[in-house]
Design a protein around this motif. Structure first.
Motif, PDB file in Angstrom:
ATOM      1  N   GLY A  44       0.782  -1.224   0.000  1.00  0.00           N
ATOM      2  CA  GLY A  44       0.000   0.000   0.000  1.00  0.00           C
ATOM      3  C   GLY A  44       0.812   1.271   0.000  1.00  0.00           C
ATOM      4  O   GLY A  44       1.847   1.397  -0.643  1.00  0.00           O
ATOM      5  N   ASP A 101       2.737   5.895  -2.716  1.00  0.00           N
ATOM      6  CA  ASP A 101       2.542   4.449  -2.857  1.00  0.00           C
ATOM      7  C   ASP A 101       3.892   3.740  -2.882  1.00  0.00           C
ATOM      8  O   ASP A 101       4.878   4.251  -3.422  1.00  0.00           O
ATOM      9  CB  ASP A 101       1.789   4.143  -4.154  1.00  0.00           C
ATOM     10  CG  ASP A 101       0.306   4.452  -4.051  1.00  0.00           C
ATOM     11  OD1 ASP A 101      -0.106   5.058  -3.044  1.00  0.00           O
ATOM     12  OD2 ASP A 101      -0.433   4.096  -4.994  1.00  0.00           O
ATOM     13  N   GLU A 174      -5.164  -8.276   3.819  1.00  0.00           N
ATOM     14  CA  GLU A 174      -5.152  -7.093   2.952  1.00  0.00           C
ATOM     15  C   GLU A 174      -6.134  -7.270   1.808  1.00  0.00           C
ATOM     16  O   GLU A 174      -6.085  -8.246   1.071  1.00  0.00           O
ATOM     17  CB  GLU A 174      -3.741  -6.868   2.404  1.00  0.00           C
ATOM     18  CG  GLU A 174      -3.633  -5.687   1.450  1.00  0.00           C
ATOM     19  CD  GLU A 174      -2.259  -5.579   0.817  1.00  0.00           C
ATOM     20  OE1 GLU A 174      -2.189  -5.302  -0.403  1.00  0.00           O
ATOM     21  OE2 GLU A 174      -1.249  -5.778   1.525  1.00  0.00           O
ATOM     22  N   THR A 176      -8.268  -5.084  -1.508  1.00  0.00           N
ATOM     23  CA  THR A 176      -8.114  -3.948  -2.414  1.00  0.00           C
ATOM     24  C   THR A 176      -9.441  -3.594  -3.072  1.00  0.00           C
ATOM     25  O   THR A 176     -10.190  -4.475  -3.501  1.00  0.00           O
ATOM     26  CB  THR A 176      -7.073  -4.258  -3.506  1.00  0.00           C
ATOM     27  OG1 THR A 176      -5.838  -4.628  -2.894  1.00  0.00           O
ATOM     28  CG2 THR A 176      -6.838  -3.048  -4.401  1.00  0.00           C
ATOM     29  N   ARG A 178     -10.753  -1.093  -6.211  1.00  0.00           N
ATOM     30  CA  ARG A 178     -10.283  -0.310  -7.348  1.00  0.00           C
ATOM     31  C   ARG A 178     -11.436   0.479  -7.974  1.00  0.00           C
ATOM     32  O   ARG A 178     -12.597   0.113  -7.821  1.00  0.00           O
ATOM     33  CB  ARG A 178      -9.644  -1.230  -8.396  1.00  0.00           C
ATOM     34  CG  ARG A 178      -8.540  -2.118  -7.821  1.00  0.00           C
ATOM     35  CD  ARG A 178      -7.882  -2.985  -8.877  1.00  0.00           C
ATOM     36  NE  ARG A 178      -7.056  -4.022  -8.271  1.00  0.00           N
ATOM     37  CZ  ARG A 178      -5.829  -3.847  -7.806  1.00  0.00           C
ATOM     38  NH1 ARG A 178      -5.283  -2.636  -7.881  1.00  0.00           N
ATOM     39  NH2 ARG A 178      -5.157  -4.844  -7.271  1.00  0.00           N
ATOM     40  N   THR A 180     -12.662   3.220  -7.096  1.00  0.00           N
ATOM     41  CA  THR A 180     -13.568   3.381  -5.950  1.00  0.00           C
ATOM     42  C   THR A 180     -14.605   4.478  -6.158  1.00  0.00           C
ATOM     43  O   THR A 180     -15.722   4.374  -5.660  1.00  0.00           O
ATOM     44  CB  THR A 180     -12.765   3.677  -4.670  1.00  0.00           C
ATOM     45  OG1 THR A 180     -12.003   4.871  -4.847  1.00  0.00           O
ATOM     46  CG2 THR A 180     -11.836   2.527  -4.340  1.00  0.00           C
ATOM     47  N   ASN A 212      -4.984   5.052  -1.667  1.00  0.00           N
ATOM     48  CA  ASN A 212      -3.798   4.948  -2.517  1.00  0.00           C
ATOM     49  C   ASN A 212      -4.027   5.770  -3.780  1.00  0.00           C
ATOM     50  O   ASN A 212      -5.105   6.339  -3.984  1.00  0.00           O
ATOM     51  CB  ASN A 212      -3.518   3.492  -2.891  1.00  0.00           C
ATOM     52  CG  ASN A 212      -2.864   2.702  -1.766  1.00  0.00           C
ATOM     53  OD1 ASN A 212      -1.967   1.899  -1.993  1.00  0.00           O
ATOM     54  ND2 ASN A 212      -3.322   2.890  -0.545  1.00  0.00           N
ATOM     55  N   THR A 216      -7.625   4.008  -5.840  1.00  0.00           N
ATOM     56  CA  THR A 216      -7.574   2.708  -5.168  1.00  0.00           C
ATOM     57  C   THR A 216      -7.584   2.894  -3.656  1.00  0.00           C
ATOM     58  O   THR A 216      -7.017   3.856  -3.134  1.00  0.00           O
ATOM     59  CB  THR A 216      -6.300   1.942  -5.576  1.00  0.00           C
ATOM     60  OG1 THR A 216      -6.351   1.670  -6.982  1.00  0.00           O
ATOM     61  CG2 THR A 216      -6.152   0.631  -4.820  1.00  0.00           C
ATOM     62  N   LYS A 218      -6.813   0.559  -0.118  1.00  0.00           N
ATOM     63  CA  LYS A 218      -6.406  -0.680   0.542  1.00  0.00           C
ATOM     64  C   LYS A 218      -7.126  -0.750   1.889  1.00  0.00           C
ATOM     65  O   LYS A 218      -7.242   0.251   2.606  1.00  0.00           O
ATOM     66  CB  LYS A 218      -4.901  -0.708   0.776  1.00  0.00           C
ATOM     67  CG  LYS A 218      -4.050  -0.778  -0.481  1.00  0.00           C
ATOM     68  CD  LYS A 218      -4.001  -2.177  -1.057  1.00  0.00           C
ATOM     69  CE  LYS A 218      -3.004  -2.260  -2.198  1.00  0.00           C
ATOM     70  NZ  LYS A 218      -2.955  -3.620  -2.775  1.00  0.00           N
ATOM     71  N   TYR A 220      -7.122  -3.164   5.483  1.00  0.00           N
ATOM     72  CA  TYR A 220      -6.446  -4.211   6.246  1.00  0.00           C
ATOM     73  C   TYR A 220      -7.327  -4.596   7.422  1.00  0.00           C
ATOM     74  O   TYR A 220      -7.648  -3.760   8.278  1.00  0.00           O
ATOM     75  CB  TYR A 220      -5.085  -3.723   6.746  1.00  0.00           C
ATOM     76  CG  TYR A 220      -4.164  -3.283   5.637  1.00  0.00           C
ATOM     77  CD1 TYR A 220      -3.257  -4.170   5.069  1.00  0.00           C
ATOM     78  CD2 TYR A 220      -4.223  -1.983   5.135  1.00  0.00           C
ATOM     79  CE1 TYR A 220      -2.419  -3.766   4.032  1.00  0.00           C
ATOM     80  CE2 TYR A 220      -3.396  -1.576   4.098  1.00  0.00           C
ATOM     81  CZ  TYR A 220      -2.496  -2.471   3.554  1.00  0.00           C
ATOM     82  OH  TYR A 220      -1.679  -2.069   2.528  1.00  0.00           O
ATOM     83  N   PHE A 265     -14.583  -5.990  -1.875  1.00  0.00           N
ATOM     84  CA  PHE A 265     -13.188  -6.009  -2.323  1.00  0.00           C
ATOM     85  C   PHE A 265     -13.036  -6.905  -3.552  1.00  0.00           C
ATOM     86  O   PHE A 265     -13.911  -7.711  -3.864  1.00  0.00           O
ATOM     87  CB  PHE A 265     -12.246  -6.422  -1.186  1.00  0.00           C
ATOM     88  CG  PHE A 265     -12.113  -7.900  -0.937  1.00  0.00           C
ATOM     89  CD1 PHE A 265     -11.055  -8.624  -1.470  1.00  0.00           C
ATOM     90  CD2 PHE A 265     -13.044  -8.575  -0.141  1.00  0.00           C
ATOM     91  CE1 PHE A 265     -10.928  -9.987  -1.238  1.00  0.00           C
ATOM     92  CE2 PHE A 265     -12.918  -9.931   0.106  1.00  0.00           C
ATOM     93  CZ  PHE A 265     -11.857 -10.642  -0.451  1.00  0.00           C
ATOM     94  N   ASP A 266     -11.928  -6.762  -4.261  1.00  0.00           N
ATOM     95  CA  ASP A 266     -11.812  -7.343  -5.604  1.00  0.00           C
ATOM     96  C   ASP A 266     -11.632  -8.856  -5.652  1.00  0.00           C
ATOM     97  O   ASP A 266     -11.499  -9.429  -6.737  1.00  0.00           O
ATOM     98  CB  ASP A 266     -10.688  -6.656  -6.393  1.00  0.00           C
ATOM     99  CG  ASP A 266      -9.295  -6.943  -5.823  1.00  0.00           C
ATOM    100  OD1 ASP A 266      -9.184  -7.728  -4.852  1.00  0.00           O
ATOM    101  OD2 ASP A 266      -8.318  -6.377  -6.342  1.00  0.00           O
TER     102      ASP A 266
END
Length: 380
Positions: A44, A101, A174, A176, A178, A180, A212, A216, A218, A220, A265-266
């Protein structure tokens, strides 16, 4: 005559060390196990601090490149409970710690190093004081200095000390998101431009969102879990539905405003059990070998200092080598003393925060710490 230097590892510390040395007429060789710069994701976003991370990039001559990617609006910070109640918020405030990043940081460091300095696909299996043995069957020897910048499970560390990392009690997953702003507008609005930390300290759960670049986010999911939980949980980490089912159980009583990330999330997730070295670690200096970065002072990410201290390690070691190319043993010792002194407070804070954030009352105490930190920044 320039010393013959081997740097093991092409992470931020190893690359910064190579960059500064090359800029000052000393050409090392960097040995990296990855097959190429794009062999694996870099993770990240990072906030770089003026006296450490930013200073090291300046020593590399990379301040303009850093400014190109630095996100000053990424300094926004929100702290909430698991119901989404915002208890603390920083917005549009300059803290001197812009975000970049990891991939962008690595790219600008790589671009500053002459072609041929980095040897990719070199998987180190063992080392002595002047010889590196690689999985591919060949060895390299005759070095005046070997620098272990090879991370948590360093193969060089045993040449300096016999202390191994231990499990912190926390594992992260984690995730992700994308595109967004169009695909996840509600979560994008909730997170904002910077970082959003949601705590359920009594339950040993945290959701940490981090903006990010490239639209994007991230996320956690950090949890108190047993060692080897990822292997023993029965989760199929290649199956998004298996991952989602487990996380939904862990975050069942969280507000949908935050827990929706589990559904959205992806589909790919990285499991990150967190390991650490003792907060105060030193060793008798060696004449031809040293370690920097995570190899020397691995810490959890809960102080935001790991990469900053690692970059400072590289800067300080490079300066000592440049100043004393004919006294490598002396350069090692001087750099290590600075490293030990610079890392101990950060490592201690990271460990204390690791305990604090996952115990009853952790949210309130974290708020107090953040407030104190901001007051100190304002004073300076």
């Amino acid at each position: 005559m320039s010393p013959k230097i081997a740097i093991v590892g092409a992470g931020p510390a190893g690359l910064a060390l190579a960059s500064i040395l090359c800029r000052n007429g000393i050409t090392p060789t960097v040995f990296e196990s990855d097959a190429s710069p794009t062999a694996r994701p870099q993770g990240g976003s990072l906030d770089l601090h003026p006296a450490t991370g930013q200073a090291a990039l300046a020593a590399c001559g990379l301040t303009p490149q850093f400014e190109k990617y630095a996100r000053y609006d990424g300094q926004d910070f929100i702290l909430s409970d698991k119901k989404g109640n915002r208890l603390f918020e920083i917005k549009d405030q300059e803290t001197g710690r812009p975000e970049i990043d990891r991939e962008q940081l690595r790219r600008i460091l790589l671009d500053s190093i002459p072609e041929g300095v980095i040897r990719w696909g070199q998987h180190l299996v063992s080392a002595t004081q002047d010889t590196l043995q690689f999985k591919e069957g060949h060895s390299e020897s005759g070095f005046d200095l070997i620098v272990g910048a090879d991370g948590a499970w360093s193969k060089i560390r045993p040449l300096c000390c016999y202390v191994n990392p231990f499990y912190s009690g926390i594992t992260g997953v984690e995730m992700t998101l994308r595109e967004t702003s169009t695909k996840h507008p509600e979560l994008s609005k909730t997170v904002g431009n910077g970082s959003f930390f949601a705590f359920a300290s009594e339950d040993g759960r945290v959701l940490q969102f981090q903006r990010n670049d490239n639209d994007t986010i991230k996320c956690y999911a950090f949890m108190r879990k047993p060692d080897n939980w990822a292997k023993n949980s029965g989760i199929d980490w290649q199956d998004p539905q298996s991952i989602r089912a487990s996380l939904k159980s862990d975050y069942a009583d969280w507000t949908p405003e935050l827990s929706r990330v589990i559904e959205e999330f992806d589909g790919t997730a990285a499991v990150r059990p967190l390991y650490t070295l003792p907060p105060i670690l030193r060793w008798p200096s060696q004449k031809k070998v040293t370690i920097i970065g995570d190899a020397a002072h691995l810490m959890t990410p809960f102080a935001g200092e790991g990469v900053n201290i690692a970059l400072a390690d590289a800067m300080n070691l490079a300066k000592e080598i440049i100043a004393h190319p004919d006294d490598i043993a002396g350069a090692i010792h001087e750099a290590e003393v600075k490293m030990w002194d610079g890392a101990k407070d950060a490592a201690a804070l990271a460990w204390e925060n690791t305990l604090l954030r996952y115990e009853p009352g952790g949210l309130e105490k974290t708020m107090e710490r953040v407030t104190t930190m901001l007051k100190k920044l304002d004073e300076h």
